[in-house]
Design a protein around this motif. Structure first.
Motif, PDB file in Angstrom:
ATOM      1  N   GLN A  69       0.838  -1.198   0.000  1.00 46.34           N
ATOM      2  CA  GLN A  69       0.000   0.000   0.000  1.00 46.34           C
ATOM      3  C   GLN A  69       0.879   1.256   0.000  1.00 46.34           C
ATOM      4  O   GLN A  69       2.060   1.194   0.345  1.00 46.34           O
ATOM      5  N   PRO A  70       0.327   2.407  -0.364  1.00 43.91           N
ATOM      6  CA  PRO A  70       1.115   3.653  -0.375  1.00 43.91           C
ATOM      7  C   PRO A  70       1.751   3.992   0.984  1.00 43.91           C
ATOM      8  O   PRO A  70       2.798   4.624   1.039  1.00 43.91           O
ATOM      9  N   ASN A  71       1.128   3.542   2.083  1.00 46.42           N
ATOM     10  CA  ASN A  71       1.679   3.844   3.413  1.00 46.42           C
ATOM     11  C   ASN A  71       2.794   2.858   3.815  1.00 46.42           C
ATOM     12  O   ASN A  71       3.287   2.909   4.931  1.00 46.42           O
ATOM     13  N   GLY A  72       3.159   1.928   2.922  1.00 45.79           N
ATOM     14  CA  GLY A  72       4.218   0.970   3.221  1.00 45.79           C
ATOM     15  C   GLY A  72       3.721  -0.321   3.849  1.00 45.79           C
ATOM     16  O   GLY A  72       4.461  -1.288   3.960  1.00 45.79           O
ATOM     17  N   LYS A  73       2.475  -0.352   4.273  1.00 45.99           N
ATOM     18  CA  LYS A  73       1.877  -1.572   4.836  1.00 45.99           C
ATOM     19  C   LYS A  73       1.419  -2.472   3.686  1.00 45.99           C
ATOM     20  O   LYS A  73       1.445  -2.080   2.526  1.00 45.99           O
TER      21      LYS A  73
END
Length: 155
Positions: A69-73
């Motif tokens: 995901q864009p948040n790194g998760k």
């Protein structure tokens, strides 16, 4: 006596100056050390195989898609093995982590859902014909309830 006292004071000043230089050098070196543990770094380093942003694997009973995901998760989606990926997933788990396992490039994705722990392992350093991925699901007590090897459908 004054001359020897003056020499002692000069010698003490030189020792203190040398100690100060050593301390400053140590502080500069300590500041250069990467304080982030490897699990917080970008895993695309020379120590790790390139981790795909999306991977789709198929086990005996499931199709699993993992997306960064864009948040790194990471996002986990699964379907029955004979279902199409374009259909609605039977399970979606968000906020997964990518966790390195040693320094040889192995890693696993970890997801938690309603007390169950889902891990999808990628093990590069096995001998023999080890499948590229393994799905392991543990219940609230830590007992493994699913352990299935998987093959990559799409990277």
């Amino acid at each position: 006596m004054k001359a020897s006292t003056t020499n002692i004071i000069k010698m003490i000043k030189k020792i203190l100056f040398g100690a100060l230089c050593i301390v400053q050098t140590s502080l500069v070196y300590a500041n250069d050390i990467d304080k982030n543990p490897i699990s917080n770094r970008n895993i695309d380093t020379e120590l790790y195989q390139k981790v795909p942003k999306t991977v789709i694997i198929k086990t005996k009973k499931f199709k699993i898609r993992i997306d960064q995901q864009p948040n790194g998760k990471y996002l986990y989606q699964s379907w029955p093995a004979n279902a199409k990926i374009t259909s609605k997933p039977s399970m979606i788990i968000s906020d997964g982590e990518l966790i390195p396992d040693g320094t040889g490039g192995n890693y696993y994705y970890e997801f938690n859902n309603k007390g169950y722990n889902y891990q999808v392992w990628r093990n590069y350093l096995t001998e023999g014909n080890m499948p590229p991925y393994t799905l392991m699901v543990s219940d609230q007590t830590g007992k493994t309830i699913v352990n299935q090897d998987g093959q990559v459908v799409k990277k």
